[in-house]
Scaffold this motif. Structure first.
Motif, PDB file in Angstrom:
ATOM      1  N   ASP A 179       0.803  -1.229   0.000  1.00 54.83           N
ATOM      2  CA  ASP A 179       0.000   0.000   0.000  1.00 54.83           C
ATOM      3  C   ASP A 179       0.834   1.277   0.000  1.00 54.83           C
ATOM      4  O   ASP A 179       0.277   2.376  -0.074  1.00 54.83           O
ATOM      5  CB  ASP A 179      -0.923   0.014   1.228  1.00 54.83           C
ATOM      6  N   LEU A 180       2.157   1.147   0.105  1.00 56.03           N
ATOM      7  CA  LEU A 180       3.015   2.331   0.061  1.00 56.03           C
ATOM      8  C   LEU A 180       2.915   2.984  -1.313  1.00 56.03           C
ATOM      9  O   LEU A 180       3.125   2.338  -2.334  1.00 56.03           O
ATOM     10  CB  LEU A 180       4.468   1.922   0.345  1.00 56.03           C
ATOM     11  N   LYS A 181       2.586   4.266  -1.321  1.00 58.92           N
ATOM     12  CA  LYS A 181       2.365   4.955  -2.591  1.00 58.92           C
ATOM     13  C   LYS A 181       3.647   5.071  -3.403  1.00 58.92           C
ATOM     14  O   LYS A 181       4.726   5.293  -2.858  1.00 58.92           O
ATOM     15  CB  LYS A 181       1.777   6.338  -2.333  1.00 58.92           C
ATOM     16  N   ARG A 182       3.504   4.924  -4.703  1.00 62.90           N
ATOM     17  CA  ARG A 182       4.654   5.016  -5.597  1.00 62.90           C
ATOM     18  C   ARG A 182       5.345   6.374  -5.490  1.00 62.90           C
ATOM     19  O   ARG A 182       6.562   6.477  -5.543  1.00 62.90           O
ATOM     20  CB  ARG A 182       4.204   4.765  -7.040  1.00 62.90           C
ATOM     21  N   LYS A 183       4.532   7.414  -5.292  1.00 59.09           N
ATOM     22  CA  LYS A 183       5.120   8.757  -5.200  1.00 59.09           C
ATOM     23  C   LYS A 183       5.955   8.907  -3.925  1.00 59.09           C
ATOM     24  O   LYS A 183       6.919   9.693  -3.894  1.00 59.09           O
ATOM     25  CB  LYS A 183       4.038   9.832  -5.265  1.00 59.09           C
ATOM     26  N   SER A 184       5.618   8.157  -2.868  1.00 61.90           N
ATOM     27  CA  SER A 184       6.420   8.200  -1.639  1.00 61.90           C
ATOM     28  C   SER A 184       7.788   7.594  -1.883  1.00 61.90           C
ATOM     29  O   SER A 184       8.808   8.106  -1.407  1.00 61.90           O
ATOM     30  CB  SER A 184       5.702   7.447  -0.516  1.00 61.90           C
ATOM     31  N   ILE A 185       7.821   6.488  -2.619  1.00 65.09           N
ATOM     32  CA  ILE A 185       9.098   5.854  -2.954  1.00 65.09           C
ATOM     33  C   ILE A 185       9.946   6.793  -3.801  1.00 65.09           C
ATOM     34  O   ILE A 185      11.155   6.944  -3.575  1.00 65.09           O
ATOM     35  CB  ILE A 185       8.857   4.523  -3.693  1.00 65.09           C
ATOM     36  N   LYS A 186       9.303   7.468  -4.762  1.00 62.95           N
ATOM     37  CA  LYS A 186      10.029   8.412  -5.619  1.00 62.95           C
ATOM     38  C   LYS A 186      10.593   9.575  -4.819  1.00 62.95           C
ATOM     39  O   LYS A 186      11.669  10.091  -5.133  1.00 62.95           O
ATOM     40  CB  LYS A 186       9.092   8.917  -6.719  1.00 62.95           C
ATOM     41  N   ARG A 187       9.875  10.015  -3.775  1.00 64.26           N
ATOM     42  CA  ARG A 187      10.360  11.118  -2.932  1.00 64.26           C
ATOM     43  C   ARG A 187      11.671  10.735  -2.258  1.00 64.26           C
ATOM     44  O   ARG A 187      12.627  11.528  -2.215  1.00 64.26           O
ATOM     45  CB  ARG A 187       9.336  11.471  -1.855  1.00 64.26           C
ATOM     46  N   PHE A 188      11.718   9.511  -1.713  1.00 66.62           N
ATOM     47  CA  PHE A 188      12.941   9.062  -1.048  1.00 66.62           C
ATOM     48  C   PHE A 188      14.091   8.929  -2.054  1.00 66.62           C
ATOM     49  O   PHE A 188      15.229   9.291  -1.771  1.00 66.62           O
ATOM     50  CB  PHE A 188      12.694   7.731  -0.336  1.00 66.62           C
ATOM     51  N   LYS A 189      13.777   8.386  -3.220  1.00 69.56           N
ATOM     52  CA  LYS A 189      14.817   8.243  -4.247  1.00 69.56           C
ATOM     53  C   LYS A 189      15.336   9.597  -4.703  1.00 69.56           C
ATOM     54  O   LYS A 189      16.537   9.757  -4.953  1.00 69.56           O
ATOM     55  CB  LYS A 189      14.262   7.464  -5.436  1.00 69.56           C
ATOM     56  N   ALA A 190      14.428  10.583  -4.796  1.00 70.56           N
ATOM     57  CA  ALA A 190      14.820  11.925  -5.217  1.00 70.56           C
ATOM     58  C   ALA A 190      15.785  12.573  -4.226  1.00 70.56           C
ATOM     59  O   ALA A 190      16.618  13.402  -4.608  1.00 70.56           O
ATOM     60  CB  ALA A 190      13.577  12.804  -5.394  1.00 70.56           C
ATOM     61  N   LEU A 191      15.680  12.191  -2.958  1.00 71.81           N
ATOM     62  CA  LEU A 191      16.606  12.703  -1.944  1.00 71.81           C
ATOM     63  C   LEU A 191      18.018  12.161  -2.146  1.00 71.81           C
ATOM     64  O   LEU A 191      18.998  12.790  -1.732  1.00 71.81           O
ATOM     65  CB  LEU A 191      16.139  12.293  -0.548  1.00 71.81           C
ATOM     66  N   GLY A 192      18.108  10.977  -2.746  1.00 69.00           N
ATOM     67  CA  GLY A 192      19.391  10.301  -2.869  1.00 69.00           C
ATOM     68  C   GLY A 192      19.465   9.026  -2.058  1.00 69.00           C
ATOM     69  O   GLY A 192      20.530   8.404  -1.942  1.00 69.00           O
ATOM     70  N   VAL A 193      18.315   8.623  -1.470  1.00 65.26           N
ATOM     71  CA  VAL A 193      18.257   7.356  -0.731  1.00 65.26           C
ATOM     72  C   VAL A 193      18.243   6.204  -1.731  1.00 65.26           C
ATOM     73  O   VAL A 193      17.477   6.229  -2.698  1.00 65.26           O
ATOM     74  CB  VAL A 193      16.996   7.298   0.166  1.00 65.26           C
ATOM     75  N   ALA A 194      19.075   5.201  -1.496  1.00 69.00           N
ATOM     76  CA  ALA A 194      19.076   3.998  -2.344  1.00 69.00           C
ATOM     77  C   ALA A 194      17.951   3.092  -1.864  1.00 69.00           C
ATOM     78  O   ALA A 194      18.064   2.439  -0.829  1.00 69.00           O
ATOM     79  CB  ALA A 194      20.417   3.296  -2.253  1.00 69.00           C
ATOM     80  N   VAL A 195      16.836   3.060  -2.606  1.00 65.07           N
ATOM     81  CA  VAL A 195      15.622   2.345  -2.194  1.00 65.07           C
ATOM     82  C   VAL A 195      15.357   1.174  -3.139  1.00 65.07           C
ATOM     83  O   VAL A 195      15.321   1.356  -4.360  1.00 65.07           O
ATOM     84  CB  VAL A 195      14.392   3.277  -2.192  1.00 65.07           C
ATOM     85  N   TYR A 196      15.141  -0.017  -2.560  1.00 65.90           N
ATOM     86  CA  TYR A 196      14.840  -1.191  -3.374  1.00 65.90           C
ATOM     87  C   TYR A 196      13.787  -2.062  -2.683  1.00 65.90           C
ATOM     88  O   TYR A 196      13.793  -2.198  -1.461  1.00 65.90           O
ATOM     89  CB  TYR A 196      16.097  -2.042  -3.595  1.00 65.90           C
TER      90      TYR A 196
END
Length: 473
Positions: A179-196
């Motif tokens: 249920d985690l929104k795709r835009k939330s994941i993109k926000r973290f990635k935009a910061l420079g967090v390596a998210v997988y």
């Protein structure tokens, strides 16, 4: 066309039946799957591939990078401080430590400071305070990341830390965080967090991965501060969002050399999720200095493990008990060895108390749990039902050794999930968690055998039916 499908079905059914006969380790379970394949055409074979394959014996599913992950383990134990064996004075503790070290590679390590975080609010307060002090890196993995105030607070801290040059790696379970929104994941990635994501939902591989989940909850900060337990990243631990109320959970902050074992698990998980080999070679810290007096052993297992170590851990704690066994778990559906072990302990005169939630987030799990109660109550085991939604995964032996982590008392945690527990050989920590446990029991409703027997007949039928599906939960 129908003929082709029928031929494919017959061939698949024979292959499935052959694997059951050759690799099935539980006769009654094997017979059950054979009946499913015979009497549920087509779908029975699919159900078996998804939920029934003995993957430790029948290598239809091999996790990628398994060899490199195991080589990393060997190198880690050879060169790290964690590779040093700790000598116990107690025979009981020595036997348990050896069992878990030999089945999951991680030894007991002295010199740690363990802080008990007895609810979600305490856990988040401690986590955020430690994250704000990060200097070099933050490594974080949870089964559930959910949108809300807690995730937003995490985002804001990460934003500050990234600006300070702190490297952040983050992994989440694709099913648990669905249920985690795709835009939330993109926000973290935009910061420079390596998210997988771990085991992402993909067409073509989902049939082999949907039944596997990374259920671990791990944070490692700068290599010497770690968190693990049952709490996820979700507002449900600090405010009521349903009839279940605020989720009641236990978490730990560990500081000291044992964090290296916890970190080793994260590194392998991140490599598995990201395929970034550099994390296997990166040097994160020097030898971690001692921070306290607690001896801690990290216990982990998963579908790629050689042994069901989480089950071994619980069975070892039960078999070594001399005075008491206290268990808190939201999904209490024990395997037959665990069930018989608890009954034997009670018949020996050991005080056994089990705390479970009165209500569950899964109706199937709720009824399946109830199907085990009669056997337990008949031998004198005390069962308490918490009015709060108890989500803690705790087992305490003789108020001397205590386990806190992500592993439930069910088939999924023993066979299908990636799990991690912290086993603390410290009477003071065990006493603190025991005091919390007994207070929760006092506030809960104790179930008697008479009351349990008087439940409606339809409830007994539902329980029996639910128990059949307990391996799938």
């Amino acid at each position: 066309m129908l003929t082709i499908f029928f031929i494919i079905y017959i061939i698949s059914a024979f292959i499935a039946a052959g694997s059951i006969i050759l690799y099935g380790c539980n006769p009654s379970r094997s017979l059950g799957w054979l009946l499913v394949i015979i009497f549920v055409p087509y779908a029975g074979v699919i159900f078996y591939v998804l939920f029934g394959v003995n993957r430790r014996e029948f290598k239809i599913y091999t996790l990628k990078h398994t060899l490199k992950r195991r080589l990393f383990d060997q190198n880690y134990l050879k060169h790290s401080a964690s590779g040093k064996k700790f000598s116990f004075k107690s025979t009981k503790e020595k036997k348990l430590e050896s069992l878990l070290r030999n089945s999951s590679n991680y030894p007991a390590i002295p010199g740690n400071k363990v802080t008990v975080l007895s609810n979600g609010a305490m856990a988040y307060k401690s986590i955020f305070e430690k994250l704000e002090k990060a200097k070099n890196f933050i490594h974080i993995e949870f089964y559930i990341f959910e949108d809300g105030d807690i995730l937003e607070r995490l985002y804001q801290i990460f934003k500050t830390k990234i600006a300070e040059g702190v490297k952040i790696r983050m992994i989440y379970d694709a099913i648990g965080s669905f249920d985690l929104k795709r835009k939330s994941i993109k926000r973290f990635k935009a910061l420079g967090v390596a998210v997988y994501p771990v085991l992402p939902i993909k067409f073509g591989t989902i049939i082999f991965t949907i039944n596997f989940r990374n259920h671990r909850k791990i944070i490692v900060i700068d290599g010497d501060v770690g968190f693990t337990g049952g709490v996820n990243i979700s507002d449900k631990y600090v405010r009521s969002q349903s009839e279940l109320g605020i989720w009641d959970d236990e978490h730990l902050c560990i500081e000291g050399p044992a964090v290296e074992s916890l970190h080793n698990i994260f590194i392998k998980d991140f490599y598995f999720a990201s395929n970034e080999e550099s994390i296997l070679d990166e040097k994160f810290h020097d030898i971690i200095s001692e921070k306290g007096d607690s001896t801690v052993q990290i216990v982990s297992s998963g579908p790629d493990s050689k042994h069901p170590t989480i089950m071994y851990q619980y069975l070892g704690l039960i078999n070594l008990a001399e005075k008491s066994i206290y268990i808190a778990n939201p999904y209490f559906m024990p395997s037959r060895p665990l069930l018989e072990g608890l009954k034997m302990a009670a018949l020996e005169g050991i005080n056994v108390k089990i705390l479970v939630p009165a209500k569950s987030d899964s109706k199937l799990a709720h009824y399946s749990m109830k199907s085990y109660f009669r056997e337990l109550l008949e031998v004198g085991i005390e069962i308490y039902r918490s009015s709060n939604f108890l989500h803690s995964k705790i087992i305490i032996t003789d108020i001397e050794i205590v386990s806190v982590g992500s592993g439930n008392f069910d088939h999924r945690s023993f066979e299908q999930n990636f799990e991690a527990n912290a086993l603390i050989y410290d009477k003071n920590v065990a006493k603190e968690i025991t005091d919390n446990f007994l207070k929760d029991c006092e506030k809960s409703n104790r179930l008697t055998l008479e009351v349990h027997k008087s439940r409606p007949f339809y409830s007994k039928v539902i329980e029996g039916f639910a128990r059949l599906f307990s391996p799938l939960l």
